[in-house]
Design a protein around this motif. Structure first.
Motif, PDB file in Angstrom:
ATOM      1  N   THR A  50       0.798  -1.239   0.002  1.00  0.00           N
ATOM      2  CA  THR A  50       0.031   0.110  -0.095  1.00  0.00           C
ATOM      3  C   THR A  50       0.720   1.342   0.036  1.00  0.00           C
ATOM      4  O   THR A  50       0.287   2.419   0.079  1.00  0.00           O
ATOM      5  CB  THR A  50      -0.875   0.122   1.405  1.00  0.00           C
ATOM      6  OG1 THR A  50      -0.092   0.037   2.520  1.00  0.00           O
ATOM      7  CG2 THR A  50      -1.982  -1.236   1.228  1.00  0.00           C
ATOM      8  N   LYS A  51       2.170   1.029  -0.025  1.00  0.00           N
ATOM      9  CA  LYS A  51       2.955   2.251  -0.056  1.00  0.00           C
ATOM     10  C   LYS A  51       4.384   1.913  -0.720  1.00  0.00           C
ATOM     11  O   LYS A  51       4.778   0.463  -0.805  1.00  0.00           O
ATOM     12  CB  LYS A  51       3.220   2.723   1.559  1.00  0.00           C
ATOM     13  CG  LYS A  51       4.193   1.851   2.053  1.00  0.00           C
ATOM     14  CD  LYS A  51       4.425   2.565   3.513  1.00  0.00           C
ATOM     15  CE  LYS A  51       5.460   1.957   4.522  1.00  0.00           C
ATOM     16  NZ  LYS A  51       6.346   2.570   5.122  1.00  0.00           N
ATOM     17  N   ASP A  52       5.108   2.902  -1.100  1.00  0.00           N
ATOM     18  CA  ASP A  52       6.498   2.419  -1.521  1.00  0.00           C
ATOM     19  C   ASP A  52       7.176   2.134  -0.393  1.00  0.00           C
ATOM     20  O   ASP A  52       7.330   2.879   0.502  1.00  0.00           O
ATOM     21  CB  ASP A  52       7.144   3.764  -2.093  1.00  0.00           C
ATOM     22  CG  ASP A  52       6.185   3.877  -3.483  1.00  0.00           C
ATOM     23  OD1 ASP A  52       6.164   2.969  -4.355  1.00  0.00           O
ATOM     24  OD2 ASP A  52       6.392   5.099  -4.000  1.00  0.00           O
ATOM     25  N   VAL A  53       8.126   0.883  -0.650  1.00  0.00           N
ATOM     26  CA  VAL A  53       8.667   0.283   0.543  1.00  0.00           C
ATOM     27  C   VAL A  53      10.374   0.607   0.204  1.00  0.00           C
ATOM     28  O   VAL A  53      10.662   0.091  -0.816  1.00  0.00           O
ATOM     29  CB  VAL A  53       8.535  -1.053   0.563  1.00  0.00           C
ATOM     30  CG1 VAL A  53       9.381  -1.923   1.723  1.00  0.00           C
ATOM     31  CG2 VAL A  53       7.230  -1.360   0.826  1.00  0.00           C
ATOM     32  N   ASP A  54      10.867   1.378   1.050  1.00  0.00           N
ATOM     33  CA  ASP A  54      12.474   1.912   0.840  1.00  0.00           C
ATOM     34  C   ASP A  54      13.279   0.826   1.555  1.00  0.00           C
ATOM     35  O   ASP A  54      13.986   1.054   2.507  1.00  0.00           O
ATOM     36  CB  ASP A  54      12.727   3.211   1.264  1.00  0.00           C
ATOM     37  CG  ASP A  54      14.045   3.878   0.847  1.00  0.00           C
ATOM     38  OD1 ASP A  54      14.684   3.000   0.116  1.00  0.00           O
ATOM     39  OD2 ASP A  54      14.374   4.738   1.179  1.00  0.00           O
ATOM     40  N   ALA A  55      13.064  -0.415   1.135  1.00  0.00           N
ATOM     41  CA  ALA A  55      13.940  -1.648   1.809  1.00  0.00           C
ATOM     42  C   ALA A  55      13.873  -2.753   0.785  1.00  0.00           C
ATOM     43  O   ALA A  55      13.186  -2.718   0.013  1.00  0.00           O
ATOM     44  CB  ALA A  55      13.058  -2.066   3.107  1.00  0.00           C
ATOM     45  N   SER A  56      15.005  -3.418   0.775  1.00  0.00           N
ATOM     46  CA  SER A  56      15.193  -4.723   0.055  1.00  0.00           C
ATOM     47  C   SER A  56      15.727  -5.583   0.910  1.00  0.00           C
ATOM     48  O   SER A  56      16.229  -5.494   2.041  1.00  0.00           O
ATOM     49  CB  SER A  56      15.864  -4.348  -1.271  1.00  0.00           C
ATOM     50  OG  SER A  56      17.087  -4.095  -0.910  1.00  0.00           O
ATOM     51  N   ALA A  57      15.897  -7.003   0.425  1.00  0.00           N
ATOM     52  CA  ALA A  57      16.624  -7.834   1.408  1.00  0.00           C
ATOM     53  C   ALA A  57      16.961  -9.078   0.469  1.00  0.00           C
ATOM     54  O   ALA A  57      16.307  -9.411  -0.714  1.00  0.00           O
ATOM     55  CB  ALA A  57      15.372  -8.543   2.201  1.00  0.00           C
ATOM     56  N   ILE A  58      17.987  -9.671   1.079  1.00  0.00           N
ATOM     57  CA  ILE A  58      18.094 -11.302   0.437  1.00  0.00           C
ATOM     58  C   ILE A  58      17.406 -12.164   1.409  1.00  0.00           C
ATOM     59  O   ILE A  58      17.596 -12.052   2.702  1.00  0.00           O
ATOM     60  CB  ILE A  58      19.662 -11.524   0.509  1.00  0.00           C
ATOM     61  CG1 ILE A  58      20.349 -10.433  -0.424  1.00  0.00           C
ATOM     62  CG2 ILE A  58      20.057 -12.865   0.177  1.00  0.00           C
ATOM     63  CD1 ILE A  58      21.857 -10.813  -0.808  1.00  0.00           C
ATOM     64  N   VAL A  59      16.750 -13.072   0.747  1.00  0.00           N
ATOM     65  CA  VAL A  59      15.895 -13.891   1.660  1.00  0.00           C
ATOM     66  C   VAL A  59      16.186 -15.390   1.495  1.00  0.00           C
ATOM     67  O   VAL A  59      16.703 -15.695   0.198  1.00  0.00           O
ATOM     68  CB  VAL A  59      14.419 -13.764   1.031  1.00  0.00           C
ATOM     69  CG1 VAL A  59      13.457 -14.843   1.893  1.00  0.00           C
ATOM     70  CG2 VAL A  59      13.860 -12.556   1.496  1.00  0.00           C
ATOM     71  N   SER A  60      16.355 -16.075   2.661  1.00  0.00           N
ATOM     72  CA  SER A  60      16.588 -17.559   2.567  1.00  0.00           C
ATOM     73  C   SER A  60      15.456 -18.304   2.995  1.00  0.00           C
ATOM     74  O   SER A  60      15.239 -18.014   4.166  1.00  0.00           O
ATOM     75  CB  SER A  60      17.983 -17.934   3.217  1.00  0.00           C
ATOM     76  OG  SER A  60      18.095 -19.421   3.417  1.00  0.00           O
ATOM     77  N   ASP A  61      14.733 -19.222   2.283  1.00  0.00           N
ATOM     78  CA  ASP A  61      13.729 -19.798   2.615  1.00  0.00           C
ATOM     79  C   ASP A  61      13.964 -21.182   2.957  1.00  0.00           C
ATOM     80  O   ASP A  61      12.948 -22.188   3.337  1.00  0.00           O
ATOM     81  CB  ASP A  61      12.452 -19.649   1.593  1.00  0.00           C
ATOM     82  CG  ASP A  61      12.839 -20.344   0.548  1.00  0.00           C
ATOM     83  OD1 ASP A  61      13.828 -21.084   0.219  1.00  0.00           O
ATOM     84  OD2 ASP A  61      12.358 -20.273  -0.451  1.00  0.00           O
ATOM     85  N   GLY A  62      15.288 -21.612   3.116  1.00  0.00           N
ATOM     86  CA  GLY A  62      15.591 -22.887   3.381  1.00  0.00           C
ATOM     87  C   GLY A  62      15.677 -23.895   2.180  1.00  0.00           C
ATOM     88  O   GLY A  62      16.523 -25.007   2.000  1.00  0.00           O
ATOM     89  N   GLN A  63      15.301 -23.393   1.004  1.00  0.00           N
ATOM     90  CA  GLN A  63      15.333 -23.987  -0.337  1.00  0.00           C
ATOM     91  C   GLN A  63      16.184 -23.288  -1.150  1.00  0.00           C
ATOM     92  O   GLN A  63      16.541 -23.688  -1.889  1.00  0.00           O
ATOM     93  CB  GLN A  63      13.933 -24.434  -0.834  1.00  0.00           C
ATOM     94  CG  GLN A  63      13.122 -25.204   0.073  1.00  0.00           C
ATOM     95  CD  GLN A  63      13.589 -26.621   0.164  1.00  0.00           C
ATOM     96  OE1 GLN A  63      14.161 -27.193  -0.740  1.00  0.00           O
ATOM     97  NE2 GLN A  63      13.527 -27.261   1.331  1.00  0.00           N
ATOM     98  N   GLU A  64      15.555 -21.827  -1.359  1.00  0.00           N
ATOM     99  CA  GLU A  64      16.257 -21.223  -2.310  1.00  0.00           C
ATOM    100  C   GLU A  64      16.617 -19.761  -1.844  1.00  0.00           C
ATOM    101  O   GLU A  64      16.389 -19.300  -0.601  1.00  0.00           O
ATOM    102  CB  GLU A  64      15.189 -20.807  -3.655  1.00  0.00           C
ATOM    103  CG  GLU A  64      14.801 -22.301  -4.247  1.00  0.00           C
ATOM    104  CD  GLU A  64      14.014 -21.914  -5.476  1.00  0.00           C
ATOM    105  OE1 GLU A  64      14.325 -21.087  -6.246  1.00  0.00           O
ATOM    106  OE2 GLU A  64      12.646 -22.115  -4.920  1.00  0.00           O
ATOM    107  N   LEU A  65      17.375 -18.883  -2.734  1.00  0.00           N
ATOM    108  CA  LEU A  65      17.824 -17.713  -2.093  1.00  0.00           C
ATOM    109  C   LEU A  65      17.033 -16.740  -3.137  1.00  0.00           C
ATOM    110  O   LEU A  65      16.983 -16.823  -4.339  1.00  0.00           O
ATOM    111  CB  LEU A  65      19.414 -17.763  -2.467  1.00  0.00           C
ATOM    112  CG  LEU A  65      20.050 -16.523  -1.396  1.00  0.00           C
ATOM    113  CD1 LEU A  65      19.795 -16.631  -0.038  1.00  0.00           C
ATOM    114  CD2 LEU A  65      21.702 -16.817  -1.804  1.00  0.00           C
ATOM    115  N   TRP A  66      16.668 -15.597  -2.519  1.00  0.00           N
ATOM    116  CA  TRP A  66      15.998 -14.604  -3.300  1.00  0.00           C
ATOM    117  C   TRP A  66      16.335 -13.288  -2.940  1.00  0.00           C
ATOM    118  O   TRP A  66      16.829 -12.837  -1.888  1.00  0.00           O
ATOM    119  CB  TRP A  66      14.460 -14.645  -3.177  1.00  0.00           C
ATOM    120  CG  TRP A  66      13.855 -15.745  -3.273  1.00  0.00           C
ATOM    121  CD1 TRP A  66      13.535 -16.976  -2.460  1.00  0.00           C
ATOM    122  CD2 TRP A  66      13.481 -16.215  -4.486  1.00  0.00           C
ATOM    123  NE1 TRP A  66      12.864 -18.031  -2.899  1.00  0.00           N
ATOM    124  CE2 TRP A  66      12.869 -17.701  -4.227  1.00  0.00           C
ATOM    125  CE3 TRP A  66      13.233 -15.920  -5.873  1.00  0.00           C
ATOM    126  CZ2 TRP A  66      12.242 -18.360  -5.258  1.00  0.00           C
ATOM    127  CZ3 TRP A  66      12.587 -16.708  -6.889  1.00  0.00           C
ATOM    128  CH2 TRP A  66      12.149 -18.017  -6.341  1.00  0.00           C
TER     129      TRP A  66
END
Length: 143
Positions: free
Chosen positions: A61-77
């Motif tokens: 609902t708004k512009d998000v001034d953040a990003s991330a590297i995500v590990s879900d246990g299977q893949e990296l995003w």
């Protein structure tokens, strides 16, 4: 902002929080675990929760001034969100070298020259005013 680097199954990230050119905190934990998913965050701390919520399907609902590297246990995003584009995620190949944040260019160059993710973030902190504090690592399972 921050520097997050990935190489050879290791994610390294700094702990500094800045407001403009002022260091406001030097030991902030930027790795957040939510529902078994690890988010290594960069950008404005006030937007971290909105980005994490978007990952799990909440409306943007708004512009998000953040990003991330995500590990879900299977893949990296790499993930981000904004009103115009909505939530997005891009895969990171486990054999790749990757970095995000204000010191990403420094970290990628360091990794291209042969250092690992930890040393790359340490080197980025020497040149990038948004990177500093304690450098932490997270080892991820590589298939």
């Amino acid at each position: 902002m921050t520097t997050i680097a990935y190489k050879d199954g290791v994610i390294a990230y700094d702990s500094q929080i800045t407001s403009g050119s002022t260091i406001t905190y030097d030991d902030y934990e930027k790795c957040h675990e939510v529902k078994g998913v690890k988010f290594i965050m960069c950008g404005k701390t006030c937007d971290y929760t909105a980005l994490q919520d978007a990952y799990f399907g909440a409306a943007v609902t708004k512009d998000v001034d953040a990003s991330a590297i995500v590990s879900d246990g299977q893949e990296l995003w790499c993930i981000g969100a904004g009103v115009e584009d909505g939530f997005w995620k891009s895969p990171i190949m486990l054999g790749a070298t990757y970095a995000i944040g204000s010191g990403a260019d420094h970290a990628i160059t360091a990794m291209d020259m042969g250092v690992g993710a930890l040393k790359a973030v340490e080197m980025a902190a020497k040149r990038d005013t948004g990177t500093g504090g304690t450098i932490r690592t997270l080892k991820i399972k590589q298939e």
